[in-house]
Design a protein around this motif. Sequence first.
Motif, PDB file in Angstrom:
ATOM      1  N   GLN A   1      -6.727  -5.394   1.768  1.00 16.08           N
ATOM      2  CA  GLN A   1      -5.313  -5.515   1.261  1.00 16.08           C
ATOM      3  C   GLN A   1      -5.311  -7.037   1.019  1.00 16.08           C
ATOM      4  O   GLN A   1      -4.167  -7.635   0.185  1.00 16.08           O
TER       5      GLN A   1
ATOM      6  N   GLN B   1      -6.794  -8.505  -1.859  1.00 14.71           N
ATOM      7  CA  GLN B   1      -5.715  -8.384  -3.361  1.00 14.71           C
ATOM      8  C   GLN B   1      -4.243  -8.952  -3.758  1.00 14.71           C
ATOM      9  O   GLN B   1      -3.993  -9.094  -4.656  1.00 14.71           O
TER      10      GLN B   1
ATOM     11  N   ARG C   1       3.572  -3.578  -6.727  1.00 15.24           N
ATOM     12  CA  ARG C   1       2.768  -4.432  -7.106  1.00 15.24           C
ATOM     13  C   ARG C   1       2.173  -3.466  -5.837  1.00 15.24           C
ATOM     14  O   ARG C   1       2.149  -3.541  -4.797  1.00 15.24           O
ATOM     15  N   ARG C   2       1.257  -1.809  -6.526  1.00 13.62           N
ATOM     16  CA  ARG C   2       0.734  -0.934  -4.737  1.00 13.62           C
ATOM     17  C   ARG C   2      -0.308  -1.945  -4.658  1.00 13.62           C
ATOM     18  O   ARG C   2      -1.151  -1.771  -5.879  1.00 13.62           O
ATOM     19  N   LEU C   3      -1.159  -1.571  -3.936  1.00 12.18           N
ATOM     20  CA  LEU C   3      -2.417  -1.754  -3.979  1.00 12.18           C
ATOM     21  C   LEU C   3      -3.326  -0.425  -3.180  1.00 12.18           C
ATOM     22  O   LEU C   3      -2.867   0.205  -2.809  1.00 12.18           O
ATOM     23  N   THR C   4      -4.728  -0.767  -3.264  1.00 12.36           N
ATOM     24  CA  THR C   4      -5.875   0.228  -3.351  1.00 12.36           C
ATOM     25  C   THR C   4      -6.351   0.149  -1.887  1.00 12.36           C
ATOM     26  O   THR C   4      -5.606  -1.368  -1.628  1.00 12.36           O
ATOM     27  N   PRO C   5      -6.562   0.711  -1.490  1.00  9.88           N
ATOM     28  CA  PRO C   5      -7.315   0.928  -0.343  1.00  9.88           C
ATOM     29  C   PRO C   5      -8.517  -0.168  -0.087  1.00  9.88           C
ATOM     30  O   PRO C   5      -8.927  -0.347  -0.701  1.00  9.88           O
TER      31      PRO C   5
ATOM     32  N   ALA D   1       0.507  -1.137  -0.402  1.00 10.11           N
ATOM     33  CA  ALA D   1      -0.125   0.395  -0.276  1.00 10.11           C
ATOM     34  C   ALA D   1       0.594   1.168   0.209  1.00 10.11           C
ATOM     35  O   ALA D   1       0.423   2.533  -0.302  1.00 10.11           O
TER      36      ALA D   1
END
Length: 156
Positions: A78, A81, A71-75, A53
């Motif tokens: 998680q 994800q 890889r960036r996660l969204t709020p 994140a």
Amino acid sequence: MIRVEIPGAGTLEVRTVLADFNGTLAVDGRVEPEVRERLAALAARVRVVVATADTFGTVGEEISVPGVEVRRLTPGFQSAQKEKILERLGPETAAAVGNGVNDHRMVARAALGIVVMGPEGAAWETLRRARIVVPRPQDALDLLLHPKRLVATLRD
């Protein structure tokens, strides 16, 4: 690829490593140089993906290691994800390294789940799903770089 025969447990093949960033590879958004070196060595052997994140906004500068994907996660949600990323990578030949609640699904689903019990601690949900618990990220990465070490811990 990393391949090791575990007496009483069969053959472990690792083609991918999926790792959490904050609390696992990094403390307060910072990665030790030794962790970076090990990530580079590991990326020469297997696919390495870091899922985060990016709480501190430092992953871009801290994980600037050739061959390591971020890889960036969204709020929100998680853990789901991260599990989805793992599913796409192939859990049957993956090692997952984490410490937080949002790591529990990937640690449980991976062929090898490792928890890092570092300065931020580790969530019980994730600890109870891991096959191995180590004190530092260097130790988790060294297990994969020196796979014979896995034999002593995982053999029956």
